[in-house]
Design a protein around this motif. Structure first.
Motif, PDB file in Angstrom:
ATOM      1  N   GLU A 239       5.226   6.317  -5.459  1.00  0.00           N
ATOM      2  CA  GLU A 239       5.567   7.005  -6.705  1.00  0.00           C
ATOM      3  C   GLU A 239       4.942   6.345  -7.929  1.00  0.00           C
ATOM      4  OE1 GLU A 239       9.764   7.257  -6.924  1.00  0.00           O
ATOM      5  OE2 GLU A 239       9.960   8.661  -5.229  1.00  0.00           O
ATOM      6  N   ASP A 240       4.784   5.026  -7.887  1.00  0.00           N
ATOM      7  CA  ASP A 240       4.219   4.337  -9.046  1.00  0.00           C
ATOM      8  C   ASP A 240       2.701   4.356  -9.070  1.00  0.00           C
ATOM      9  OD1 ASP A 240       3.764   2.746  -6.898  1.00  0.00           O
ATOM     10  OD2 ASP A 240       4.720   0.938  -7.705  1.00  0.00           O
ATOM     11  N   GLY A 241       2.095   5.121  -8.149  1.00  0.00           N
ATOM     12  CA  GLY A 241       0.647   5.238  -8.107  1.00  0.00           C
ATOM     13  C   GLY A 241      -0.041   4.199  -7.263  1.00  0.00           C
ATOM     14  N   LEU A 242       0.720   3.266  -6.694  1.00  0.00           N
ATOM     15  CA  LEU A 242       0.141   2.223  -5.842  1.00  0.00           C
ATOM     16  C   LEU A 242      -0.157   2.787  -4.463  1.00  0.00           C
ATOM     17  CD1 LEU A 242      -0.420  -0.919  -5.756  1.00  0.00           C
ATOM     18  CD2 LEU A 242       1.816  -1.092  -4.644  1.00  0.00           C
ATOM     19  N   TYR A 243      -1.324   2.428  -3.919  1.00  0.00           N
ATOM     20  CA  TYR A 243      -1.690   2.839  -2.561  1.00  0.00           C
ATOM     21  C   TYR A 243      -1.337   1.701  -1.608  1.00  0.00           C
ATOM     22  CZ  TYR A 243      -4.295   6.702  -4.625  1.00  0.00           C
ATOM     23  OH  TYR A 243      -4.651   7.839  -5.306  1.00  0.00           O
ATOM     24  N   ARG A 244      -0.517   2.018  -0.604  1.00  0.00           N
ATOM     25  CA  ARG A 244      -0.067   0.992   0.329  1.00  0.00           C
ATOM     26  C   ARG A 244      -0.702   1.214   1.705  1.00  0.00           C
ATOM     27  NH1 ARG A 244       3.583  -2.753  -0.175  1.00  0.00           N
ATOM     28  NH2 ARG A 244       4.473  -1.722  -2.001  1.00  0.00           N
ATOM     29  N   VAL A 245      -1.285   0.153   2.233  1.00  0.00           N
ATOM     30  CA  VAL A 245      -1.915   0.171   3.548  1.00  0.00           C
ATOM     31  C   VAL A 245      -0.998  -0.563   4.519  1.00  0.00           C
ATOM     32  CG1 VAL A 245      -3.938  -0.490   4.902  1.00  0.00           C
ATOM     33  CG2 VAL A 245      -4.205   0.180   2.502  1.00  0.00           C
ATOM     34  N   ARG A 246      -0.595   0.096   5.609  1.00  0.00           N
ATOM     35  CA  ARG A 246       0.245  -0.519   6.631  1.00  0.00           C
ATOM     36  C   ARG A 246      -0.444  -0.387   7.980  1.00  0.00           C
ATOM     37  NH1 ARG A 246       5.484  -1.566   5.789  1.00  0.00           N
ATOM     38  NH2 ARG A 246       5.027  -2.931   7.555  1.00  0.00           N
ATOM     39  N   GLY A 247      -0.364  -1.425   8.748  1.00  0.00           N
ATOM     40  CA  GLY A 247      -0.962  -1.436  10.076  1.00  0.00           C
ATOM     41  C   GLY A 247      -1.017  -2.854  10.613  1.00  0.00           C
ATOM     42  N   GLU A 248      -0.926  -2.993  11.932  1.00  0.00           N
ATOM     43  CA  GLU A 248      -0.878  -4.325  12.535  1.00  0.00           C
ATOM     44  C   GLU A 248      -2.133  -5.127  12.223  1.00  0.00           C
ATOM     45  OE1 GLU A 248      -1.648  -7.474  15.263  1.00  0.00           O
ATOM     46  OE2 GLU A 248      -2.688  -5.547  15.420  1.00  0.00           O
ATOM     47  N   LYS A 249      -3.296  -4.514  12.356  1.00  0.00           N
ATOM     48  CA  LYS A 249      -4.542  -5.257  12.141  1.00  0.00           C
ATOM     49  C   LYS A 249      -4.757  -5.656  10.679  1.00  0.00           C
ATOM     50  CE  LYS A 249      -7.374  -3.883  16.087  1.00  0.00           C
ATOM     51  NZ  LYS A 249      -8.622  -3.216  16.519  1.00  0.00           N
ATOM     52  N   PRO A 250      -4.740  -4.711   9.735  1.00  0.00           N
ATOM     53  CA  PRO A 250      -4.987  -5.132   8.349  1.00  0.00           C
ATOM     54  C   PRO A 250      -3.962  -6.140   7.835  1.00  0.00           C
ATOM     55  CG  PRO A 250      -4.292  -2.831   8.427  1.00  0.00           C
ATOM     56  CD  PRO A 250      -4.584  -3.240   9.827  1.00  0.00           C
ATOM     57  N   GLU A 251      -2.698  -6.007   8.231  1.00  0.00           N
ATOM     58  CA  GLU A 251      -1.688  -6.949   7.774  1.00  0.00           C
ATOM     59  C   GLU A 251      -1.919  -8.330   8.384  1.00  0.00           C
ATOM     60  OE1 GLU A 251       2.360  -5.543   7.959  1.00  0.00           O
ATOM     61  OE2 GLU A 251       1.730  -3.466   7.634  1.00  0.00           O
ATOM     62  N   ARG A 252      -2.309  -8.370   9.644  1.00  0.00           N
ATOM     63  CA  ARG A 252      -2.595  -9.664  10.271  1.00  0.00           C
ATOM     64  C   ARG A 252      -3.838 -10.288   9.662  1.00  0.00           C
ATOM     65  NH1 ARG A 252      -5.710 -10.213  14.770  1.00  0.00           N
ATOM     66  NH2 ARG A 252      -5.233  -8.103  15.450  1.00  0.00           N
ATOM     67  N   TRP A 253      -4.859  -9.499   9.394  1.00  0.00           N
ATOM     68  CA  TRP A 253      -6.081 -10.031   8.800  1.00  0.00           C
ATOM     69  C   TRP A 253      -5.808 -10.637   7.422  1.00  0.00           C
ATOM     70  CZ3 TRP A 253      -9.621  -5.235  10.071  1.00  0.00           C
ATOM     71  CH2 TRP A 253      -9.877  -5.220  11.446  1.00  0.00           C
TER      72      TRP A 253
ATOM     73  N   GLU B  93     -12.032  -1.720  -5.762  1.00  0.00           N
ATOM     74  CA  GLU B  93     -13.369  -1.308  -6.175  1.00  0.00           C
ATOM     75  C   GLU B  93     -14.113  -0.859  -4.929  1.00  0.00           C
ATOM     76  OE1 GLU B  93     -14.450  -0.941  -9.090  1.00  0.00           O
ATOM     77  OE2 GLU B  93     -12.851  -1.939 -10.220  1.00  0.00           O
ATOM     78  N   PRO B  94     -14.471   0.417  -4.840  1.00  0.00           N
ATOM     79  CA  PRO B  94     -15.059   0.927  -3.601  1.00  0.00           C
ATOM     80  C   PRO B  94     -16.468   0.404  -3.353  1.00  0.00           C
ATOM     81  CG  PRO B  94     -15.086   2.606  -5.287  1.00  0.00           C
ATOM     82  CD  PRO B  94     -14.329   1.464  -5.854  1.00  0.00           C
TER      83      PRO B  94
ATOM     84  N   SER C 264     -11.665   3.844  -8.474  1.00  0.00           N
ATOM     85  CA  SER C 264     -11.971   2.481  -8.882  1.00  0.00           C
ATOM     86  C   SER C 264     -10.941   1.969  -9.876  1.00  0.00           C
ATOM     87  CB  SER C 264     -13.372   2.427  -9.507  1.00  0.00           C
ATOM     88  OG  SER C 264     -13.661   1.142  -9.990  1.00  0.00           O
ATOM     89  N   GLY C 265     -10.398   0.791  -9.586  1.00  0.00           N
ATOM     90  CA  GLY C 265      -9.395   0.189 -10.452  1.00  0.00           C
ATOM     91  C   GLY C 265      -7.965   0.481 -10.054  1.00  0.00           C
ATOM     92  N   ASP C 266      -7.734   1.388  -9.099  1.00  0.00           N
ATOM     93  CA  ASP C 266      -6.373   1.681  -8.646  1.00  0.00           C
ATOM     94  C   ASP C 266      -5.810   0.485  -7.879  1.00  0.00           C
ATOM     95  OD1 ASP C 266      -6.462   4.145  -9.772  1.00  0.00           O
ATOM     96  OD2 ASP C 266      -6.841   5.247  -7.909  1.00  0.00           O
ATOM     97  N   GLY C 267      -4.494   0.326  -7.951  1.00  0.00           N
ATOM     98  CA  GLY C 267      -3.837  -0.763  -7.234  1.00  0.00           C
ATOM     99  C   GLY C 267      -3.674  -0.427  -5.764  1.00  0.00           C
ATOM    100  N   VAL C 268      -3.994  -1.379  -4.899  1.00  0.00           N
ATOM    101  CA  VAL C 268      -3.861  -1.225  -3.452  1.00  0.00           C
ATOM    102  C   VAL C 268      -3.063  -2.417  -2.920  1.00  0.00           C
ATOM    103  CG1 VAL C 268      -5.059  -1.126  -1.242  1.00  0.00           C
ATOM    104  CG2 VAL C 268      -5.989   0.093  -3.215  1.00  0.00           C
ATOM    105  N   ALA C 269      -2.066  -2.142  -2.105  1.00  0.00           N
ATOM    106  CA  ALA C 269      -1.244  -3.193  -1.488  1.00  0.00           C
ATOM    107  C   ALA C 269      -1.393  -3.111   0.018  1.00  0.00           C
ATOM    108  CB  ALA C 269       0.216  -3.030  -1.884  1.00  0.00           C
ATOM    109  N   ILE C 270      -1.598  -4.242   0.657  1.00  0.00           N
ATOM    110  CA  ILE C 270      -1.670  -4.323   2.115  1.00  0.00           C
ATOM    111  C   ILE C 270      -0.461  -5.104   2.599  1.00  0.00           C
ATOM    112  CG2 ILE C 270      -2.992  -5.119   4.103  1.00  0.00           C
ATOM    113  CD1 ILE C 270      -5.517  -4.862   2.510  1.00  0.00           C
TER     114      ILE C 270
END
Length: 478
Positions: free
Chosen positions: A362-376, A429-430, A411-417
């Motif tokens: 809702e706050d515009g943040l993009y959240r990435v969830r997954g075993e591999k990216p979180e472990r990396w 930044e793509p 570009s510039g959007d917040g991303v959380a892993i």
């Protein structure tokens, strides 16, 4: 006196993986022999194992926090770190493992049955393992993954074929003591039995176990007395035996009303309606007890109960009861479905399963969830630019960048892993601007290439000095 504990909350922590080592081999006349950093050791698991010698959860009641050892970090010279030791926690047969929400995680029945309560973290790779034809001299290593954490509830449910239920002082413990070799504490006051007693009975060719459930009184299913604490111990039993006192000194009680009250408590507890019932009229060695047993027996038989008149003190009617119980137990065992051999079920991932998800919050943040990216992310040393670039490469190859663009990230959007409580957040930044390529050809060192002619080496050094001078001339102070 030893205390009986059959329900505890346990906090388990597996060992963390050891960090990988970033090292370069050096020796006389060969100062750059290539990367030789070893891998970190694996963290130890926390494993629950059924042990028949353990009968209570008392140890975990006093020490509810348990942790396995962590793996050691890798070292130079291609020396891998030592793995952490698994922590083995013995539990009684019949222990049920639940999470704090009450969901059953495992039902541990049978000697040697195991359950991994917390998995140890992976050890980080050293720079020797990360080297390749493209990345000849990595200047970084991967961090070890933290061990798993879990809060679990251990609940013991006695594994027995026959459960004796009834009012306090009805003679359940006395009955077990004469049917088997068990020696429970016996006295003539209520709540003598404070723990479920378990005995082994042999009747002909049948061997079965028998247990009593202490403390059943009106309101037991709502927690009155000791009943609610121990009613769970009848859940695994295949036969329920009502032990009724025919010589009670309480004028307001009689065997039939005792039976009705206990049945109502069992009904309120739930899940026991399909168990066969038998009735034992105890203490017929007392004259009034014998008369009362003969009076109520017809009514009990009219309800469909198989009734036995016994005396645990005088050893009357025990043989008939023992063989009748053995017959019911044998029939129950024969009716159980034959266990099939374990089948290996292979469930391949769907062809469109990327192994991670991207969602906009809702706050515009993009959240990435997954075993591999979180472990990396957990394995990355963010103080090392080369390690950060390696992470960016891995995420790009996995397709995270593509999915972010599909989800509408700019570009510039917040991303959380990672999860909300433990995430890495950055401004996205793509493509090239993401930093994956800005660090150049990471891990390559021309000094590890084949020897070059002296003339070429002098030219290269002069070119490096010219480039450095140009960068200095172009520098403008603030």
């Amino acid at each position: 006196m030893t205390t009986f504990v059959d329900r505890v909350e346990l906090h388990v922590a597996a060992g963390s993986g050891g960090h990988g080592c970033a090292s370069v081999h050096r020796e006389k006349f060969k100062p750059l022999g290539g990367p030789d950093g070893g891998n970190g050791g694996q963290g130890g698991d926390v494993i629950l194992v059924v042990d028949q010698a353990v009968t209570t959860l008392l140890d975990y009641h006093h020490s509810p926090h348990r942790k396995a050892t962590s793996g050691k970090p890798g070292e130079g010279g291609n020396r891998s770190g030592k793995d952490g030791q698994d922590l083995i926690l013995p539990v009684p047969d019949g222990t049920v493992v639940q999470d704090k929400a009450g969901n059953v995680l495992a039902d541990l029945v049978g000697q040697g049955t195991t359950y991994v309560a917390a998995e140890g973290g992976r050890g980080g790779l050293g720079n020797a393992a990360l080297s390749s034809a493209r990345r000849k001299a990595p200047g970084f290593a991967l961090l070890g993954v933290p061990g798993g954490l879990q809060d679990i509830v251990l609940e013991l449910k006695t594994v027995a074929d026959v459960a004796l239920v009834g009012y306090p002082s009805a003679g359940k413990s006395s009955l077990i003591s004469v049917l088997s070799a068990a020696k429970p504490k016996i006295a003539d006051y209520p709540f003598t039995t404070l723990v479920p007693n378990l005995g082994v009975v042999t009747a002909g060719s049948t061997v079965y176990t028998i247990a009593d459930v202490p403390g059943l009184i009106p309101g037991a299913s709502q927690g009155k007395g000791l009943g609610l604490e121990f009613l769970r111990h009848v859940e695994r039993c295949s036969v329920l035996v009502h032990v009724l006192d025919t010589a009670t000194l309480e004028s307001e009680r009689d065997p039939v009303s005792d039976l009705d009250i206990i049945e109502e408590e069992l009904k309120q507890y739930g899940g026991l309606g399909d168990r066969p019932r038998m009735v034992v009229l105890n203490k017929i060695d007392v004259p009034d007890g014998k008369d009362l047993a003969e009076m109520v027996r017809p009514e009990l038989e009219s309800r469909g109960y198989h009734v036995f008149e016994v005396s645990a003190v005088a050893h009357m009617g025990l043989k008939e009861l023992s063989f009748a119980l053995a017959d019911v137990v044998a029939k129950g065992r024969a009716a159980k479905p034959v266990e099939e051999a374990t089948r290996i079920v292979i469930r391949p991932k769907a062809v469109d399963d990327a192994g991670f998800t991207v969602a906009r919050e809702e706050d515009g943040l993009y959240r990435v969830r997954g075993e591999k990216p979180e472990r990396w992310v957990r394995q990355t040393d963010f103080s090392n630019d080369e390690a950060v670039g390696y992470l960016a490469d891995r995420l790009s190859r996995l397709g995270v960048e593509t999915e972010l663009m599909k989800a509408g990230a700019r570009s510039g959007d917040g991303v959380a892993i990672g999860p909300e409580e433990n995430a890495v957040v950055f401004d996205w930044e793509p493509t090239v601007m993401a930093g994956a390529e800005m660090l150049g050809r990471r891990g390559e060192d021309h000094r590890l290439d084949e020897p070059r002619p002296a003339t070429q080496r002098r030219r290269d050094k002069q070119a490096e000095r010219d480039e450095a001078e140009k960068e200095y001339d172009d520098f403008e102070p603030f």
